[in-house]
Scaffold this motif. Sequence first.
Motif, PDB file in Angstrom:
ATOM      1  N   ILE A   1       0.855  -1.190   0.000  1.00 59.69           N
ATOM      2  CA  ILE A   1       0.000   0.000   0.000  1.00 59.69           C
ATOM      3  C   ILE A   1       0.891   1.239   0.000  1.00 59.69           C
ATOM      4  O   ILE A   1       1.815   1.348   0.797  1.00 59.69           O
TER       5      ILE A   1
ATOM      6  N   ASN B   1      -3.219   0.325  -3.814  1.00 58.95           N
ATOM      7  CA  ASN B   1      -2.731  -1.023  -3.527  1.00 58.95           C
ATOM      8  C   ASN B   1      -1.924  -1.486  -4.727  1.00 58.95           C
ATOM      9  O   ASN B   1      -2.379  -1.356  -5.868  1.00 58.95           O
TER      10      ASN B   1
ATOM     11  N   SER C   1      -7.163   2.484  -4.119  1.00 61.59           N
ATOM     12  CA  SER C   1      -7.803   1.721  -3.051  1.00 61.59           C
ATOM     13  C   SER C   1      -9.292   1.991  -2.932  1.00 61.59           C
ATOM     14  O   SER C   1     -10.034   1.185  -2.370  1.00 61.59           O
TER      15      SER C   1
END
Length: 288
Positions: A195, A209, A235
């Motif tokens: 991340i 991500n 994300s």
Amino acid sequence: MKKITLIIILSLALTLLFSLGAHGASDPVNVTVNGKPVVFTQETGMPFLDKNGRTQVPLKVVLEALNVSVDWDGTKREAIVNGYNKVWVPIGKKYLLYGGASRESADQVTIDTEATIVGSKTYIPIASVLKYSQYSCSVSWNASTRTVIIQNQGMMPYRGEEDPNWISYVEWYEPDMLRAHAGIKYDLSQFKNDIVVEDGLDGKLVMYNIIGGSITLSYKDTTVVMDIPTVKIPSWDVENRKNAVVEKMYSGLTLKYETFGSDIYFKGEDLVKVGLIDKDNDENRVAN
């Protein structure tokens, strides 16, 4: 004469008592899994009832019959049962640890007996271990035949709210569920799941991500390696106002990745097609 007669009677009574006790202790304890007897030998170890009246079974042979993998931590002297919940079973302790991503985050529960080692074989209280591993089994005891009856209730498949099509087997499986209920081994050590946070065009921070690498799944003689190109995923799905989901096929297997929680799922239909799940094998059956 009366004294001699009394001594003889007491002697016979004690002999009978001890012979009955020895016979009861030496009577074999049987175990069946889905109606099939588990074969025990001196090499595998023999199940027995402990001093607390609980059934202790040789860890390796019984859990192998259930397609559950087990690890051993020699430093802590505990077995690690990889069920739907991971269970840590310390030797000689009247408690289990279960349900955490790691031992440190697991919950502790008190049980009324403890795992033990006899003749270099590890024995576990099977009913408690299966209960807290949440392996989908019922465990019962037939006193007349001295048999532990373990019945696999079938898969406990994941069915997400986002999955509208409930196929004949199972739509999606989580990796731990595959290992616990279908005996499939997996290796995520080469799978990258990172991340990162970057500056967006409007000056706001944006979370991504990044996934890639490979995932290996294997069952018996079948091994599939999923090669996954590196991809960066926002994300948050701004348009649909929810966490992002990627669904794509690699090496004949459909992989679904959800950014929230970095969750990974595999499509059950594909697992059947490539031979990782044998739908006709009772020991590796999925739910219908």
